[in-house]
Design an enzyme around this catalytic site. Structure first.
Site, PDB file in Angstrom:
ATOM      1  N   LYS A 132      -0.475  -4.624   0.492  1.00  9.39           N
ATOM      2  CA  LYS A 132      -0.876  -3.421  -0.229  1.00  9.39           C
ATOM      3  C   LYS A 132      -2.396  -3.325  -0.335  1.00  9.39           C
ATOM      4  CE  LYS A 132       3.216  -3.346  -3.228  1.00  9.39           C
ATOM      5  NZ  LYS A 132       3.669  -3.413  -4.641  1.00  9.39           N
ATOM      6  N   HIS A 137       0.659   1.378  -4.485  1.00 11.03           N
ATOM      7  CA  HIS A 137       1.885   0.910  -5.133  1.00 11.03           C
ATOM      8  C   HIS A 137       3.090   1.499  -4.416  1.00 11.03           C
ATOM      9  CE1 HIS A 137      -0.317  -0.744  -8.616  1.00 11.03           C
ATOM     10  NE2 HIS A 137      -1.090   0.308  -8.475  1.00 11.03           N
ATOM     11  N   CYS A 142      10.309   7.750  -3.761  1.00 14.61           N
ATOM     12  CA  CYS A 142       9.979   8.165  -2.389  1.00 14.61           C
ATOM     13  C   CYS A 142      10.282   7.069  -1.373  1.00 14.61           C
ATOM     14  CB  CYS A 142       8.503   8.550  -2.300  1.00 14.61           C
ATOM     15  SG  CYS A 142       8.025   9.949  -3.333  1.00 14.61           S
ATOM     16  N   CYS A 145       5.177   3.093   0.226  1.00 17.63           N
ATOM     17  CA  CYS A 145       3.955   2.681  -0.457  1.00 17.63           C
ATOM     18  C   CYS A 145       2.960   3.838  -0.439  1.00 17.63           C
ATOM     19  CB  CYS A 145       3.346   1.452   0.216  1.00 17.63           C
ATOM     20  SG  CYS A 145       4.176  -0.096  -0.218  1.00 17.63           S
ATOM     21  N   HIS A 152       4.933   9.303 -10.054  1.00 13.32           N
ATOM     22  CA  HIS A 152       5.894  10.193  -9.380  1.00 13.32           C
ATOM     23  C   HIS A 152       6.251  11.306 -10.351  1.00 13.32           C
ATOM     24  CE1 HIS A 152       9.008  11.256  -6.405  1.00 13.32           C
ATOM     25  NE2 HIS A 152       9.685  11.663  -7.474  1.00 13.32           N
ATOM     26  N   CYS A 153       5.960  12.534  -9.956  1.00 13.83           N
ATOM     27  CA  CYS A 153       6.156  13.679 -10.854  1.00 13.83           C
ATOM     28  C   CYS A 153       7.438  14.423 -10.486  1.00 13.83           C
ATOM     29  CB  CYS A 153       4.954  14.618 -10.762  1.00 13.83           C
ATOM     30  SG  CYS A 153       5.090  16.046 -11.866  1.00 13.83           S
ATOM     31  N   CYS A 159       5.244  12.257  -5.032  1.00 14.39           N
ATOM     32  CA  CYS A 159       4.331  11.277  -5.603  1.00 14.39           C
ATOM     33  C   CYS A 159       2.938  11.877  -5.678  1.00 14.39           C
ATOM     34  CB  CYS A 159       4.293  10.017  -4.738  1.00 14.39           C
ATOM     35  SG  CYS A 159       5.207   8.657  -5.454  1.00 14.39           S
TER      36      CYS A 159
END
Length: 362
Positions: A132, A137, A142, A145, A152-153, A159
């Site tokens: 990463k 993250h 979804c 990464c 996340h909305c 995301c």
């Protein structure tokens, strides 16, 4: 196999319900304002024209930014953060975490990485099988990464991260202005309908309900927009607010903050004429972020790494140093303007450099 596939399809379909709800509310508000208020209720032609022009301007910017927030795919790490085939096979064969971390440290040696886990280990995603980058993250919704992931909305079914964070901020701002304008212009007719000064027509319900909905959304969005403005000024994500990123010297919630002005430019870009447009202008590539640490003298970093015991992970292995190539970033091009040292500090630095030269010669 089939039931799980059907379940995933149902989950994906249900994820669009909040977006469909917002779309229906916006479509109804357009009809209520344009048709019921401006066409059937307002009698003054000049007032109609002014209201319709301003309304459509705010409406277009709101819908444009909302669309970009929804349909901009979240950016993922580049291939350089993926393990090579040999390293991946070796990593999967190893059972001991210490040996796996040794493989990851070797692979991350030349990667632009500053942060680790809280236990000083390399941040690795087993799901995506990659190392990463900083501020990246994995999003379980979804299943990918996401670079500089904020959250996340569900209201955009996407995301919010590096690729669409500017769009998300503009969406909040224009929705706030949209609700404020609608509530402010409808207020006088809301009062007239409420006090029976206007005829009780079918427009009454739309006008009354339009004011309540606009005022309710304005209050709720105001707090969220204010919070994200504060995050931009601090150069933090929502995740970093609750869990500070861990650097070489430990957790530091302000590790990526370069000052309010530079933090703002990192999100909106250098050209101010594009700041209010939902066009991608954010600086960087999402994998590599300048930090306050890169302004340190490289010679001092070398000496400190030689004289001080290296901070290690759980396996007592030193974390690979991150290259300082991001010091060439435009955000750090004018560091002399915001990092100033007095004459006493300069004399100390010059003395330190002399000591370095003597130690090297000896």
């Amino acid at each position: 196999m089939a039931p799980s596939h059907v379940l995933k399809c149902c989950q994906k379909a249900l994820a669009w319900v909040p977006v469909a709800f917002i779309a229906l509310v916006v479509a109804w508000s357009y009809y209520a304002y344009v048709v019921e208020l401006c066409v059937f209720t307002i009698s003054s032609t000049a007032e109609k024209v002014v209201y319709l022009v301003v309304f459509h301007l705010s409406f277009v910017m709101f819908v444009w930014s909302y669309w970009k927030t929804i349909f901009t795919f979240p950016a993922s790490p580049s291939n350089e953060f993926c393990l090579s085939k040999a390293d991946k096979e070796q990593y999967e064969k190893e059972e001991r975490p210490e040996s796996q971390q040794e493989i990851l440290r070797r692979a991350a040696k030349d990667l632009p990485i500053y942060t680790t886990t809280a236990s000083r280990a390399i941040r690795y995603c087993d799901r995506c099988q990659l190392i990463k980058p900083d501020r990246c993250h994995h999003c379980s919704a979804c299943d990918v990464c996401v670079l500089k992931m904020d959250h996340h909305c569900p209201w955009v079914n996407n995301c919010v991260g590096f690729s669409n964070y500017k769009f998300f901020l503009l969406f909040l701002m224009y929705s706030l202005l949209y609700c404020l304008f609608v509530a402010a212009t409808v207020l006088q007719y809301f009062i007239k309908f409420w006090t029976n000064e206007l005829l009780d027509t079918h427009a009454k319900f739309h006008v009354l309900f339009l004011f309540f909905v606009a005022a309710m959304f304005f209050i709720s969005i105001l707090s969220l927009f204010s919070y994200h403005c504060w995050l931009v000024g601090k150069n933090r994500s929502t995740i970093e607010t609750f869990r500070a990123p861990t650097f070489r010297n430990g957790p530091d919630k302000n590790g990526f903050s370069l000052g309010c002005s530079k933090n703002l430019r990192e999100v909106f870009g250098d050209e101010k004429k594009y700041w209010l447009l939902p066009i991608f202008t954010s600086l960087g590539d999402g994998c590599n972020f300048p930090t306050r640490l890169v302004i340190m003298d490289p010679e001092q970093l070398t000496v400190s790494s030689q004289n001080e015991p290296a901070k290690s992970s759980g396996a007592n292995q030193s974390f690979p140093p991150r290259p300082l190539s991001e010091s060439q970033n435009r955000l750090l091009a004018s560091d002399s303007q915001w990092v100033e040292s007095g004459p006493e500090e300069e004399s100390v630095k010059s003395g330190a450099k002399k000591n370095i030269i003597v130690s090297l010669e000896s």
